[in-house]
Design an enzyme around this catalytic site. Structure first.
Site, PDB file in Angstrom:
ATOM      1  CD  GLU A 178      -3.076   0.940   2.175  1.00  0.00           C
ATOM      2  OE1 GLU A 178      -3.319  -0.205   2.594  1.00  0.00           O
ATOM      3  OE2 GLU A 178      -3.796   1.930   2.433  1.00  0.00           O
ATOM      4  CE  LYS A 298      -5.755   2.774   9.208  1.00  0.00           C
ATOM      5  NZ  LYS A 298      -5.447   2.950   7.774  1.00  0.00           N
ATOM      6  CD  GLU A 302      -7.318   6.231   6.621  1.00  0.00           C
ATOM      7  OE1 GLU A 302      -6.594   5.260   6.386  1.00  0.00           O
ATOM      8  OE2 GLU A 302      -7.131   7.366   6.166  1.00  0.00           O
ATOM      9  NE  ARG A 335      -0.200   4.052  11.753  1.00  0.00           N
ATOM     10  CZ  ARG A 335      -0.920   4.398  10.702  1.00  0.00           C
ATOM     11  NH1 ARG A 335      -2.150   3.938  10.540  1.00  0.00           N
ATOM     12  NH2 ARG A 335      -0.441   5.229   9.809  1.00  0.00           N
ATOM     13  CG  ASP A 383      -2.754  11.033   5.621  1.00  0.00           C
ATOM     14  OD1 ASP A 383      -1.716  10.525   6.081  1.00  0.00           O
ATOM     15  OD2 ASP A 383      -3.557  10.417   4.905  1.00  0.00           O
ATOM     16  CD  GLU A 411      -0.452   8.257   1.287  1.00  0.00           C
ATOM     17  OE1 GLU A 411       0.153   7.923   2.318  1.00  0.00           O
ATOM     18  OE2 GLU A 411      -1.689   8.260   1.187  1.00  0.00           O
ATOM     19  CD  GLU A 529       5.645  24.717   1.413  1.00  0.00           C
ATOM     20  OE1 GLU A 529       6.864  24.933   1.527  1.00  0.00           O
ATOM     21  OE2 GLU A 529       4.828  24.899   2.342  1.00  0.00           O
TER      22      GLU A 529
END
Ligand code: GCW
Length: 843
Positions: A178, A298, A302, A335, A383, A411, A529
């Site tokens: 993932e 976790k 989610e 977490r 996140d 990510e 950024e």
């Protein structure tokens, strides 16, 4: 040996695939000159095969052999004159009962190195420390440092873990790893643990060399089937491969396993049968892996099951596992990434805020955790965005050990297809002073345990390497993994120094190589950024698909809570206490008042904390909207310089890595323009405020594909509209029809760069050909999905938009430019526009 040296001096290193990363042990310039100062013998104070000390001995032999051509002979003499001695302090004292050595205090995993000419002593507090010392010594000599020295190094924190988000099966929404961009899992395949764990061992070696002491091998979105006894046996095989490197295995749990796997009717953490179930699991795992590090959990996040299902607290959830681990000295890392992604509604509730979730869920729990619980907190409240303030939760948990979660896998930060050196960002976060109780409270001091006197705090890095020989999918991305290890060891590390070291070890100490890679890397985060989302608005990536390309509109209107609240006049999240979500008030008072007021909020977090008109003036005097326009232009302009800088290293980097990096930098330069134009046009459209400099929406060198003469191509409305220049692209009329788009060029005769913006979807490999009259300028395939590891997209959007440029093409006025697109599979050879650019102009 001579041949090797010559090769090194000439800077023509042999082709390399990245597998050895910074542990290449390549010959250094003038290696021969150092011979007299090098050890010739080796004393390993533990020769048991598989012990970290024997691993250290092997590395020393291999390293000194590779770098200097020295052949270390095993020395019988326990003190090892002209030898390198490696082991623990205790082993040394045992072997040399009459010798007194003075060594400063060593903490767990710490080491001491003493070099006097060819006599080298590397002693660890434990075996792991000895191995770390050996790697450290080798890193120094590989950089040409062979002078006498004596140094002691202790890690700042005991938890220096990495997390892998590896799934047991490939396929599904997230594939084998993932958010992994470096290929398939090195641990799992087809629901089982790989038979061949060579890569797992090589990974352990890399991690040990930067001081990492545990790897959680499976995804936090955990699969309960791993609890099958046979798979537990195989997990032990991974632990066996790790052990010689001093790496412990960590394991992610699925909170609902008692029900999903154990056949119980409940997974309530307070239920007796559930408690027994988990104790049994822990006993079974430790029977196979007695030195297991512990668990990572976790839960209630989610869609993952957790204690909240039964109205139990997060502490009830964490303690359930922590208690089962206590007799084994294991730790439970729990977490803090807990939020409700289903019911947040920005339309009905101005005060709804995902950023508030962690502090709210952990409220009142600080003294409720078992001592072997570590709460793992993502660096920011949302996140892994390109810019976030430090999570306020770090200031609330004072009796609980905490670890910061950093993300090495990029990510939201370009997925290794964009170079983004993250160490400068981490440094800012770690240096941030939360001013708890108005006292100095740097994040790094909370993490090393000194601020709140916690004992098992530390660092967790989500790494997500894969089977690709580059590990992460890109050679340059490996500086992030290297830097992560260095920061986990010492937050005082300097991003630029780390980089210098990494470049020397990974490429060479050639002055140009150092200068160019440093320049690219140090500019990369600010540039990213600038073109992906600034003033604290977050990375404006598509959050519903791959988290990769631009899609500013995807942030809002859904319960994921990564909102910008952009409308026709205003933008930003109001997180003030006086009028907003109250998030600023979750910080200690000095910080809270800084963020509460617009005047004292740093510009780079303005839109994180405040909802303002586009015309709001920044400290620079610019308006928010003009800053957006300018920043997106500036950031992407910086990215345009990267390929050229890199090209200046041709011949100084082996061909394989040179080409690999160049491909990505060229891609990044093109995609940064996609970012620039998408974001700028999105906000131009929203705000109707033109760019003062007249750039946004005006592209004088472009010929829109939809305005060309089309045969076999048709016009296609792109969604989101800003992912195409002029909101439209062209696609072939069917997936078996070849399309032609042509136009007569009106530019004066001369040399031009021809850029074609097109879309490379994952649903086929179309071919495009570019002609000037009947002469072919170039031909290419839509095969980026095989080359770049980034998330693929089947759509014509900001993730698939890309550019190819043909430089210095002679164009005659009145000639016909023609693109011929041949579709493949479901990919209809889409084209957005062509830019006919006077040389040196990029647009
Ligand atoms: O950022 C999100 C990622 C998920 C990830 C989750 C988490 C493992 O998009 O892929 O799941 O965070 O950190 O749990």
């Amino acid at each position: 040996m001579k041949g090797l040296l010559l090769l090194a001096v000439a800077g023509l290193a042999a082709a390399e695939d990245g597998l050895n990363a910074w542990l290449r042990y390549a010959p250094i310039q003038n290696a021969q000159a150092f011979q007299a100062r090098l050890p010739t013998g080796l004393v390993a104070l533990n020769t048991t095969s598989g012990s970290p000390v024997s691993t250290a001995a092997r590395e020393l032999t291999q390293g000194l052999g590779g770098i200097f051509g020295v052949r270390l002979a095993a020395s019988a003499e326990p003190r090892g004159r002209n030898a390198v001695t490696v082991g623990t302090v205790a082993q040394f004292t045992d072997a040399n009962p009459t010798v007194r050595i003075h060594i400063p205090e060593l903490k767990e995993d710490g080491f001491h190195i003493n070099v006097e000419g060819g006599s080298v002593r590397i002693l660890g507090q434990n075996e792991r420390g000895a191995l770390y010392g050996a790697f450290h010594y080798l890193s120094l000599v590989a950089q040409g440092n062979v002078s006498d020295f004596s140094l002691t190094s202790n890690p700042q924190a005991p938890v220096r873990w990495v997390n892998q988000w590896d799934n047991t099966q490939d396929g599904g929404t997230h594939g084998s790893v993932e958010r992994g961009y470096g290929g398939k899992s090195v641990f799992f395949w087809e629901g089982r643990i790989r038979e061949d764990l060579t890569r797992a061992g090589q990974y352990a070696r890399l991690l040990a060399s930067i001081g990492i002491n545990a790897v959680v091998v499976n995804n936090v979105n955990a699969n309960a089937t791993l609890l099958h006894p046979e798979l537990m046996d195989s997990l032990a095989r991974i632990a066996n491969v790790f052990r010689p490197y001093g790496i412990q295995l960590g394991f992610s749990l699925n909170f609902a396993a008692p029900q999903l796997y154990g056949g119980l009717s409940t997974f309530d953490p307070l239920d007796k049968s559930v408690i027994n179930f988990w104790q049994n699991v822990t006993d079974n795992l430790y029977a196979r892996i007695p030195d297991m590090a512990g668990y990572l959990v976790k839960a209630s996040s989610e869609g993952q099951p957790g204690p909240l299902t039964y109205n139990r607290t997060l502490a009830d959830g964490a303690n359930l596992f922590a208690r089962t681990l206590q007799k084994y000295n294991g730790i439970c890392v729990f977490r803090a990434f807990v939020y409700d992604h289903r019911n947040l509604n920005q339309t009905v509730d101005w005060k709804a805020d995902r950023a508030n979730a962690a502090v709210q869920f952990f409220n009142g729990l600080d003294n409720k955790f078992e001592p072997n619980v570590v709460v793992q907190i993502k660096y920011g409240p949302i996140d892994f965005q390109v810019r976030e303030p430090v999570s306020p939760l770090f200031s609330h948990l004072r009796k609980t050990s905490t670890a910061v979660e950093l993300q090495i896998t990029q990510e939201y930060l370009g997925q290794q297809a964009h170079v983004v050196y993250l160490a400068p960002m981490w440094k800012e976060l770690l240096d941030f002073d939360l001013r708890v109780d108005s006292k100095p409270s740097r994040l790094s001091d909370i993490l090393n345990g000194s601020r709140f006197n916690t004992s098992i705090s530390g660092y967790a890095g989500v790494v997500n390497v894969g089977m690709n020989t580059t590990w992460l999918g890109s050679h340059l991305a490996m500086s992030n993994l290297y830097a992560y290890g260095k920061f986990a060891w010492s937050a005082a590390s300097d991003p630029k120094d780390i980089l210098t070291e990494w470049i020397k070890l990974t490429f060479s100490d050639d002055a140009d190589v150092l200068r160019v890679i440093t320049e690219i890397s140090m500019q990369s985060w600010p540039a990213y950024e600038n073109y992906s989302g600034n003033l604290g608005i977050q990375t404006l990536a598509d959050i519903l698909l791959g988290h990769y390309g631009p899609n500013p509109g995807s942030q809002d209107g859904n319960p994921w809570g990564q909102w910008t609240r952009a409308d026709a006049d205003t933008i930003g999240m109001d997180r003030t206490v006086k009028n907003g979500t109250g998030n600023a008030g979750q910080y200690p008072s000095e910080i809270a008042s800084m963020y509460e007021n617009i005047e004292t909020t740093p510009d780079n977090l303005l839109l994180w904390f405040h909802h303002v008109p586009y015309t709001q003036k920044l400290k620079s005097g610019k308006t928010v909207i003009q800053h957006f326009y300018d920043a997106h232009y500036n950031g992407s302009a910086v990215a345009q310089t990267f390929p050229k800088l890199w090209e200046s290293l041709k011949g100084k980097i082996d061909k394989e890595r040179y080409e690999h990096v160049l491909y990505r930098l060229v891609y990044q330069a093109g995609h940064s323009l996609v970012w620039r134009d998408s974001v700028n046009n999105f906000y131009l459209n929203k705000s109707s405020i033109p760019d003062e400099k007249g750039r946004v929406g005006n592209y004088k060198y472009r010929i829109e594909a939809e305005s060309m003469d089309l045969k076999g191509y048709r016009v296609y409305n792109v969604h989101p509209f800003e992912a195409a220049s002029g909101a439209k692209a062209i696609v072939t009329t069917s997936n078996s029809t070849q399309g032609t788009a042509s136009t007569v060029l009106g530019v004066e005769t001369g040399k031009y760069d021809l850029s074609v913006n097109y879309y490379d979807q994952v649903i086929g490999n179309s071919t495009w050909e570019l002609f000037l009259d009947e002469t072919m300028v170039g031909k290419w395939k839509g095969d980026q999905e095989y080359i770049l590891g980034k998330a693929g997209s089947p759509y014509i959007d900001g993730q698939t938009a890309t550019r190819i440029t043909f430089k210095g093409v002679q164009v005659t006025k009145g000639s016909t430019l023609k693109i011929v697109g041949t579709p493949d599979g479901l990919e209809p050879a889409p084209v957005d526009y062509v830019s006919v650019l006077p040389e040196g102009v990029i647009d």
